[in-house]
Scaffold this active site. Structure first.
Site, short mmCIF file in Angstrom:
data_model
loop_
_atom_site.label_atom_id
_atom_site.label_comp_id
_atom_site.label_asym_id
_atom_site.label_seq_id
_atom_site.Cartn_x
_atom_site.Cartn_y
_atom_site.Cartn_z
N GLY A 28 -49.84 42.35 -57.10
CA GLY A 28 -49.20 42.72 -55.84
C GLY A 28 -49.13 44.24 -55.69
N ARG A 32 -58.53 33.78 -65.95
CA ARG A 32 -58.27 32.40 -65.49
C ARG A 32 -58.86 32.21 -64.11
NH1 ARG A 32 -52.03 32.61 -65.18
NH2 ARG A 32 -52.44 30.65 -64.12
N GLY A 76 -49.36 45.38 -63.08
CA GLY A 76 -48.19 44.80 -63.73
C GLY A 76 -48.60 44.08 -65.00
N ASP A 77 -47.76 43.17 -65.48
CA ASP A 77 -48.04 42.56 -66.79
C ASP A 77 -49.36 41.80 -66.82
OD1 ASP A 77 -47.10 40.55 -65.18
OD2 ASP A 77 -46.02 39.52 -66.79
N THR A 93 -45.01 47.95 -60.76
CA THR A 93 -44.43 46.74 -60.17
C THR A 93 -43.07 47.06 -59.58
OG1 THR A 93 -43.45 44.56 -60.54
CG2 THR A 93 -43.63 45.94 -62.47
N ILE A 94 -42.84 46.50 -58.40
CA ILE A 94 -41.51 46.69 -57.81
C ILE A 94 -40.45 45.97 -58.66
CG2 ILE A 94 -42.38 46.95 -55.46
CD1 ILE A 94 -41.21 44.08 -54.92
N ASP A 95 -40.89 45.01 -59.48
CA ASP A 95 -39.94 44.17 -60.23
C ASP A 95 -39.31 44.89 -61.43
OD1 ASP A 95 -40.88 42.21 -58.52
OD2 ASP A 95 -42.32 41.43 -59.98
N ASP A 137 -40.20 44.85 -64.45
CA ASP A 137 -40.05 43.92 -65.58
C ASP A 137 -41.04 44.20 -66.71
OD1 ASP A 137 -42.33 43.14 -64.25
OD2 ASP A 137 -41.82 41.01 -64.12
N MET A 146 -37.10 39.92 -54.07
CA MET A 146 -38.14 39.64 -55.06
C MET A 146 -37.69 40.09 -56.45
SD MET A 146 -41.81 40.45 -53.38
CE MET A 146 -42.61 39.27 -52.31
N ARG A 180 -39.40 38.31 -59.41
CA ARG A 180 -39.90 37.27 -60.33
C ARG A 180 -38.81 36.78 -61.27
NH1 ARG A 180 -45.54 38.21 -62.92
NH2 ARG A 180 -44.37 39.88 -63.88
N HIS A 213 -41.67 40.49 -48.88
CA HIS A 213 -42.70 41.53 -48.96
C HIS A 213 -42.30 42.84 -48.31
CE1 HIS A 213 -44.82 37.76 -49.74
NE2 HIS A 213 -45.60 38.50 -50.52
O1 F6P Z 1 -44.67 41.16 -58.82
C1 F6P Z 1 -44.43 41.63 -57.57
C2 F6P Z 1 -44.07 40.52 -56.64
O2 F6P Z 1 -43.76 41.16 -55.44
C3 F6P Z 1 -42.94 39.59 -57.11
O3 F6P Z 1 -41.68 40.16 -56.97
C4 F6P Z 1 -43.19 38.37 -56.27
O4 F6P Z 1 -42.72 37.20 -56.89
C5 F6P Z 1 -44.67 38.33 -56.18
O5 F6P Z 1 -45.14 39.64 -56.39
C6 F6P Z 1 -45.16 37.81 -54.85
O6 F6P Z 1 -46.52 37.90 -54.78
P1 F6P Z 1 -47.42 37.43 -53.56
O7 F6P Z 1 -46.54 36.87 -52.49
O8 F6P Z 1 -48.13 38.65 -53.12
O9 F6P Z 1 -48.34 36.42 -54.14
#
Ligand code: F6P
Length: 368
Positions: A15, A88, A124-125, A147-149, A151, A191, A193, A292
């Site tokens: 994302g 994957r 991100g991860d 990542t905005i998360d 994490d 958001m 995760r 988003h």
């Molecule tokens: O990891 C960033 C993030 O925005 C999470 O907070 C969210 O769960 C996920 O991506 C949503 O991703 P998308 O809707 O783009 O598939």
């Protein structure tokens, strides 16, 4: 100084997050200043192994002109995808079934064919785990934590997080007045995760009455009691911030969709919590999903500077001969940590962290 690098690639996977373009700009200028050529890979790794999908080519030449005036822009000039995990990759099997296939060898061939000496992987991860596989297969790789998360392990903070928290806080501020005017309970889903960083930091800063995060499974009767207690004190409105990955004590996370080859999509918890609180308290409740919106817009000054520092540090790491590392904020410096220490590890909110303690001292309920 490493003399063997002539051409590097940059990609942005997963994302998007505010600050991606600032990282790209800093990395491009730092690389060009060393006499290296820079290309950007479109949409994760797709531009490299699915190049035929892009009429204008899967790689973009990154010059001074192409990164001029992008520092403050959200999104990414390279495009991003979270459908293209090459470890994957959804592929149609002979049986007609959709299966997950490892396509990283094809991408390694792409790097060789394109004479790319090194990769700066901004992600991100998931993206950094993929980058780690390429490093193990012999490509020179430096990762940048995005990542905005927030994490990701091993870095004090990821870029994009500050912008997301700032905007979420502004939204909570705005929702206060309407909640008060209508004597409502407003549940704000954010958001994040499986981590509660955004909910916690925005919830405390926006003075929410309750914050529900994945790290603390909740009991809504506790939140309802808090709302009723406020009403008794003449405060007939409440704001509840809920992380998309929050779950009840006896329940599981709320999932919208599961698709082959990609992470499960979380969402829907805000509506559930609002409906249950309405039932329990008798107070009209509404849910607002920020979703988003938290990923868009101009990066804050903090995120811009951090992104520029990360982009420049990634090139410095390559020039100093590092590979298989991620640049990480460790104030006052940016250091390099092995990708292996990041891949597959999630940074949750520690239950004894100062922000949780602060929230508890302020009387904010975690539903526990
Ligand atoms: O990891 C960033 C993030 O925005 C999470 O907070 C969210 O769960 C996920 O991506 C949503 O991703 P998308 O809707 O783009 O598939």
């Amino acid at each position: 100084m490493n003399p063997t690098i002539k051409r590097i690639a940059i990609n942005t996977g997963g994302g998007d997050a505010p600050g991606l373009n600032a990282v790209i700009r800093a990395a491009v200028l730092a690389a060009l200043n060393r006499g290296w050529e820079v290309v950007g890979i479109r949409e994760g790794y797709n531009g490299l192994f699915l190049a035929e999908q892009y009429p204008e080519g899967g790689l973009i030449s990154l010059t001074r002109d192409s990164v001029r005036g992008v520092t403050h822009l959200g999104g990414t000039i390279l495009g991003a995808t979270n459908r293209g995990n090459p470890l994957r990759y959804p592929t149609l099997a002979e049986t007609g079934q959709l299966v997950e296939k490892d396509r990283t060898d094809e991408i390694m061939e792409g790097f060789k064919r394109q004479q790319i000496d090194a990769l700066i992987a901004i992600g991100g991860d998931g993206s950094l785990a993929i980058a780690n596989v390429f490093a193990q297969k012999g490509l020179r790789v430096v990762g940048v934590p995005k990542t905005i998360d927030n994490d990701l392990d091993q870095t004090v903070i990821t870029f994009g997080f500050d912008t997301a928290v700032s905007f979420a806080t502004e939204c909570i501020d705005r929702l206060h007045s309407t909640a008060q005017a209508h004597r409502r309970v407003i549940v704000i889903e954010v958001m994040g995760r499986y981590a509660g960083w955004i909910a916690l930091n925005a919830g405390v800063s926006g003075t929410a009455d309750a914050i529900l995060i994945p790290e603390i499974p909740y009991d809504l009767t506790k939140v309802a009691a808090k709302i009723e207690d406020r009403a008794r004190r003449g405060l007939d409105f409440s704001l509840v911030v809920v992380a998309e990955g929050a779950k009840p004590k006896e329940g599981s996370v709320s999932v919208i969709a599961r698709e082959i080859g990609r992470a499960e999509r979380l969402g829907g918890i805000g509506e559930k919590v609002a409906a249950e609180l309405q039932e329990m308290t008798g107070k009209e409740s509404r849910a607002v999903v920020l979703g988003h919106l938290l990923r868009g817009g101009t990066p804050t000054t903090f995120d811009r500077l951090l992104s520029l520092r990360f982009g420049a540090a990634a090139v410095r790491a390559l020039a100093e001969g590092y590979s298989g590392v991620m640049v990480a904020l460790d104030p006052p410096t940016v250091r390099y940590v092995p990708l292996e220490m990041v891949a597959g590890r999630m940074k949750s909110v520690p239950l004894d962290c100062d922000t949780i303690l602060t929230a508890r001292e302020l009387g904010i309920s975690f539903g526990d």
